[in-house]
Design an enzyme around this catalytic site. Structure first.
Site, PDB file in Angstrom:
ATOM      1  N   HIS A   2      -6.807 -14.558  14.592  1.00  0.00           N
ATOM      2  CA  HIS A   2      -6.584 -15.527  15.414  1.00  0.00           C
ATOM      3  C   HIS A   2      -7.373 -16.494  15.537  1.00  0.00           C
ATOM      4  O   HIS A   2      -8.082 -16.990  14.574  1.00  0.00           O
ATOM      5  CB  HIS A   2      -8.580 -14.455  15.871  1.00  0.00           C
ATOM      6  CG  HIS A   2      -9.286 -14.768  16.845  1.00  0.00           C
ATOM      7  ND1 HIS A   2      -8.867 -14.670  17.875  1.00  0.00           N
ATOM      8  CD2 HIS A   2     -10.705 -15.600  17.227  1.00  0.00           C
ATOM      9  CE1 HIS A   2      -9.686 -15.220  19.684  1.00  0.00           C
ATOM     10  NE2 HIS A   2     -10.563 -15.674  18.510  1.00  0.00           N
TER      11      HIS A   2
ATOM     12  N   CYS B 160      -4.733 -16.959  22.497  1.00  0.00           N
ATOM     13  CA  CYS B 160      -5.057 -17.931  21.097  1.00  0.00           C
ATOM     14  C   CYS B 160      -4.247 -18.894  20.520  1.00  0.00           C
ATOM     15  O   CYS B 160      -5.091 -20.054  20.934  1.00  0.00           O
ATOM     16  CB  CYS B 160      -6.165 -17.228  20.287  1.00  0.00           C
ATOM     17  SG  CYS B 160      -5.334 -16.491  19.155  1.00  0.00           S
TER      18      CYS B 160
ATOM     19  N   HIS C 136     -12.500 -21.151  21.886  1.00  0.00           N
ATOM     20  CA  HIS C 136     -11.432 -20.380  21.331  1.00  0.00           C
ATOM     21  C   HIS C 136     -11.175 -19.477  22.733  1.00  0.00           C
ATOM     22  O   HIS C 136     -11.671 -19.030  23.620  1.00  0.00           O
ATOM     23  CB  HIS C 136     -11.035 -19.221  20.447  1.00  0.00           C
ATOM     24  CG  HIS C 136     -12.714 -18.607  20.093  1.00  0.00           C
ATOM     25  ND1 HIS C 136     -12.886 -17.093  19.937  1.00  0.00           N
ATOM     26  CD2 HIS C 136     -14.364 -19.016  20.091  1.00  0.00           C
ATOM     27  CE1 HIS C 136     -13.346 -16.356  19.918  1.00  0.00           C
ATOM     28  NE2 HIS C 136     -14.954 -17.481  19.909  1.00  0.00           N
TER      29      HIS C 136
END
Length: 264
Positions: A30, A152, A42
């Protein structure tokens, strides 16, 4: 950071850093932008940190790091309409290890880090610009989440460089998406080369070579199908579906990058 590891300590972070944390057995990481004051912006699937909309979710969620059951007093947003959220650093890491994404790396270093989603040949913009983009997108969104075209990592790379893939029908900027696709693709592409050697090691080396070449060519710093889009203009394009329609273009040569198409 070492040659093969981008692991860093929290104390070394500065606003504008592109950071990431592996979520499960190096299958998925991530990514986000550290903006200072222990905050990370994010891009998620409507506020859900791990979400692809595919069967891959079962593996990612079940194999992810242990999370605290306590409610974080500083991170109150659990679901956001546009998918771009702000979290404290600990919530972003979710029990994982902190890594910093590298920019403007040499081709040799890029290939040495065979796993995608850790570095790029592209050059990052000034930290103040990066933080501005991240904060602007926090308020205005980054479009629809797609694990292969708009995830992301794509978000973080855009914040760092201002570059977007022109054709939204192709894979995005994400290096880890390229890696997920690149492995099976390398095996397929290397099949016609099997006549070069019948040795299993030779065939493996051929597949690895094809994979490395494809990953290198697909890096955002090498691709020709990218444009520079101002963040204020990005949200308008996303809203009208005109991201792939650009004004007259010029071609510029940047260090460590191929000639890139830049929208005026």
């Amino acid at each position: 950071m070492g040659l093969l590891s981008n692991r860093v300590k929290k104390e070394s972070l500065k606003a504008g850093d592109h950071i990431y944390s592996w979520r499960t057995a190096y299958i998925y990481a991530h990514h986000g932008i550290y903006v200072g004051d222990d905050k990370v912006i994010h891009f998620t699937r409507r506020g859900q940190e791990v979400g692809t909309g595919t069967a891959l979710d079962l593996l990612l969620i079940s194999s992810g790091p242990a999370r605290s059951r306590e409610i974080c007093p500083t991170c109150t947003t659990t679901l956001d309409e546009n998918g771009v959220i702000s979290s404290c650093l600990n919530c972003f890491l979710a029990g994982g290890v902190l890594y910093r994404f590298e920019y403007a790396v040499s081709p040799a270093l890029f290939l040495a880090k065979a796993r995608g989603g850790t570095c790029t040949l592209a050059i990052a913009d000034h930290d103040d610009i990066v933080v501005h983009r991240a904060n602007y997108l926090l308020e205005n969104g980054f479009g629809c989440y797609n694990i292969f075209k708009n995830n992301c990592e794509d978000f973080a790379i855009y914040c760092k460089t201002g570059l977007l893939v022109l054709d939204q029908g192709t894979i995005g900027q994400s290096g880890q998406a390229v890696s997920i696709i690149g492995g099976p693709l390398a095996a397929v592409l290397s099949t016609p080369l099997r006549f070069v050697t019948t040795n299993i090691y030779g065939m493996a080396a051929t597949a690895v070579g094809v994979y490395c070449a494809s990953r290198y060519a697909a890096d955002i710093g090498m691709r020709r199908d990218v444009v520079t889009v101002q963040v204020e203009d990005l949200t308008r394009r996303l809203a009208t579906g005109l991201l792939q329609v650009v004004e007259p273009q010029i071609s510029v040569d940047l260090p460590h990058q191929s000639s890139q198409t830049v929208a005026r």
